[in-house]
Write a protein that holds these residues in place. Structure first.
Motif, mmCIF file in Angstrom:
data_model
loop_
_atom_site.group_PDB
_atom_site.id
_atom_site.type_symbol
_atom_site.label_atom_id
_atom_site.label_comp_id
_atom_site.label_asym_id
_atom_site.label_seq_id
_atom_site.Cartn_x
_atom_site.Cartn_y
_atom_site.Cartn_z
ATOM 1 N N ARG A 1 75.076 -74.009 33.805
ATOM 2 C CA ARG A 1 73.901 -74.543 33.102
ATOM 3 C C ARG A 1 72.755 -73.534 33.194
ATOM 4 O O ARG A 1 71.735 -73.811 33.814
ATOM 5 C CB ARG A 1 73.486 -75.879 33.695
ATOM 6 C CG ARG A 1 74.557 -76.963 33.524
ATOM 7 C CD ARG A 1 74.045 -78.346 33.803
ATOM 8 N NE ARG A 1 72.923 -78.762 33.028
ATOM 9 C CZ ARG A 1 72.985 -79.252 31.776
ATOM 10 N NH1 ARG A 1 74.122 -79.345 31.165
ATOM 11 N NH2 ARG A 1 71.901 -79.644 31.160
ATOM 12 N N ARG B 1 69.477 -71.341 32.657
ATOM 13 C CA ARG B 1 68.145 -71.459 32.059
ATOM 14 C C ARG B 1 67.690 -70.031 31.753
ATOM 15 O O ARG B 1 67.751 -69.162 32.613
ATOM 16 C CB ARG B 1 67.183 -72.154 33.011
ATOM 17 C CG ARG B 1 67.517 -73.621 33.228
ATOM 18 C CD ARG B 1 66.483 -74.330 34.074
ATOM 19 N NE ARG B 1 66.468 -73.909 35.451
ATOM 20 C CZ ARG B 1 67.087 -74.547 36.452
ATOM 21 N NH1 ARG B 1 67.781 -75.628 36.216
ATOM 22 N NH2 ARG B 1 67.005 -74.101 37.680
ATOM 23 N N ARG C 1 62.482 -81.558 26.036
ATOM 24 C CA ARG C 1 63.819 -82.118 26.245
ATOM 25 C C ARG C 1 64.756 -81.094 26.877
ATOM 26 O O ARG C 1 65.520 -81.411 27.776
ATOM 27 C CB ARG C 1 64.378 -82.596 24.900
ATOM 28 C CG ARG C 1 65.743 -83.254 24.980
ATOM 29 C CD ARG C 1 66.312 -83.560 23.604
ATOM 30 N NE ARG C 1 66.719 -82.376 22.871
ATOM 31 C CZ ARG C 1 67.866 -81.708 23.089
ATOM 32 N NH1 ARG C 1 68.706 -82.125 23.994
ATOM 33 N NH2 ARG C 1 68.166 -80.637 22.396
ATOM 34 N N SER C 2 64.674 -79.848 26.414
ATOM 35 C CA SER C 2 65.569 -78.811 26.925
ATOM 36 C C SER C 2 64.818 -77.597 27.454
ATOM 37 O O SER C 2 65.438 -76.596 27.807
ATOM 38 C CB SER C 2 66.532 -78.361 25.816
ATOM 39 O OG SER C 2 65.798 -77.804 24.740
ATOM 40 N N SER C 3 63.498 -77.686 27.523
ATOM 41 C CA SER C 3 62.710 -76.527 27.936
ATOM 42 C C SER C 3 61.523 -76.942 28.784
ATOM 43 O O SER C 3 61.141 -78.110 28.812
ATOM 44 C CB SER C 3 62.202 -75.778 26.704
ATOM 45 O OG SER C 3 61.256 -76.577 26.004
ATOM 46 N N GLN D 1 67.050 -74.580 28.930
ATOM 47 C CA GLN D 1 68.371 -74.879 29.477
ATOM 48 C C GLN D 1 69.371 -74.613 28.368
ATOM 49 O O GLN D 1 69.146 -75.022 27.223
ATOM 50 C CB GLN D 1 68.441 -76.354 29.888
ATOM 51 C CG GLN D 1 69.739 -76.783 30.493
ATOM 52 C CD GLN D 1 69.825 -76.365 31.936
ATOM 53 O OE1 GLN D 1 68.944 -76.677 32.719
ATOM 54 N NE2 GLN D 1 70.868 -75.657 32.293
ATOM 55 N N SER E 1 70.599 -74.551 23.051
ATOM 56 C CA SER E 1 69.851 -75.328 24.030
ATOM 57 C C SER E 1 70.609 -76.596 24.389
ATOM 58 O O SER E 1 71.372 -77.134 23.585
ATOM 59 C CB SER E 1 68.463 -75.673 23.502
ATOM 60 O OG SER E 1 68.542 -76.537 22.399
ATOM 61 N N ALA E 2 70.387 -77.045 25.628
ATOM 62 C CA ALA E 2 71.006 -78.273 26.135
ATOM 63 C C ALA E 2 69.931 -79.049 26.886
ATOM 64 O O ALA E 2 69.006 -78.447 27.441
ATOM 65 C CB ALA E 2 72.168 -77.931 27.070
ATOM 66 N N PRO E 3 70.029 -80.364 26.906
ATOM 67 C CA PRO E 3 69.004 -81.146 27.611
ATOM 68 C C PRO E 3 68.927 -80.769 29.091
ATOM 69 O O PRO E 3 69.934 -80.462 29.725
ATOM 70 C CB PRO E 3 69.479 -82.592 27.455
ATOM 71 C CG PRO E 3 70.423 -82.570 26.305
ATOM 72 C CD PRO E 3 71.050 -81.209 26.294
#
Length: 153
Positions: A53, A55, A85-87, A110, A118-120
């Motif tokens: 995961r 970042r 949400r993802s940053s 993320q 991007s991912a949550p």
């Protein structure tokens, strides 16, 4: 856990340019060192890079307000200014001679390593960052943390 992380950064002799000031590219390295120190302080094991995961920094802005010198103590103040949400956005001030010499901002996202998109943020990471969030609209006066009242009581 403090919302504003303070760390003294070592300025190396080799960080200087021909003018005797810290080279602008080395300032970016100092900002990175301040971020790593802050993230480790805020997140503990959640701050350790995880290849599953990752970042990544997707944006970096730096305002050079005055030159940095080798020798006098250099202190960084680092805080989370915004959360998505993802940053999340991290703001910095590098202080030398009791003056803000550099202001900077990074946006970290993320990502999903398989897609590169991007991912949550994990619920745990989001919760921790929410606890230390310091809204970007509040300035950081020297010697004070963002959000602290500077009005006379």
């Amino acid at each position: 856990m403090s919302a504003v992380h303070h760390v003294v950064l070592p300025v190396r002799w080799s960080d200087q340019d021909l003018n005797g000031h810290v080279n602008n590219a080395r300032v970016v390295t100092l900002i990175e060192e301040a971020r790593i120190s802050a993230i480790t302080s805020w997140l503990g094991e959640d701050g350790i890079p995880d290849p599953a995961r990752p970042r990544v920094v997707v944006s970096l802005t730096v305002d050079y307000l005055r030159p940095l010198d080798h020798g006098p103590e250099l202190t960084a103040r680092v805080w989370v200014a915004a959360l998505g949400r993802s940053s999340y956005t991290v703001d910095y001030e590098l202080v030398q001679y009791d003056e803000i010499a550099v202001r900077a901002r990074t946006v970290l996202v993320q990502t999903d390593p398989a897609s590169g998109r991007s991912a949550p943020l994990t619920e745990r990471l989001s919760r921790t960052l929410t606890q230390i969030l310091t809204p970007e609209s509040k300035p950081v006066p020297p010697g004070a943390e963002p959000g602290a009242s500077t009005e006379p009581q």
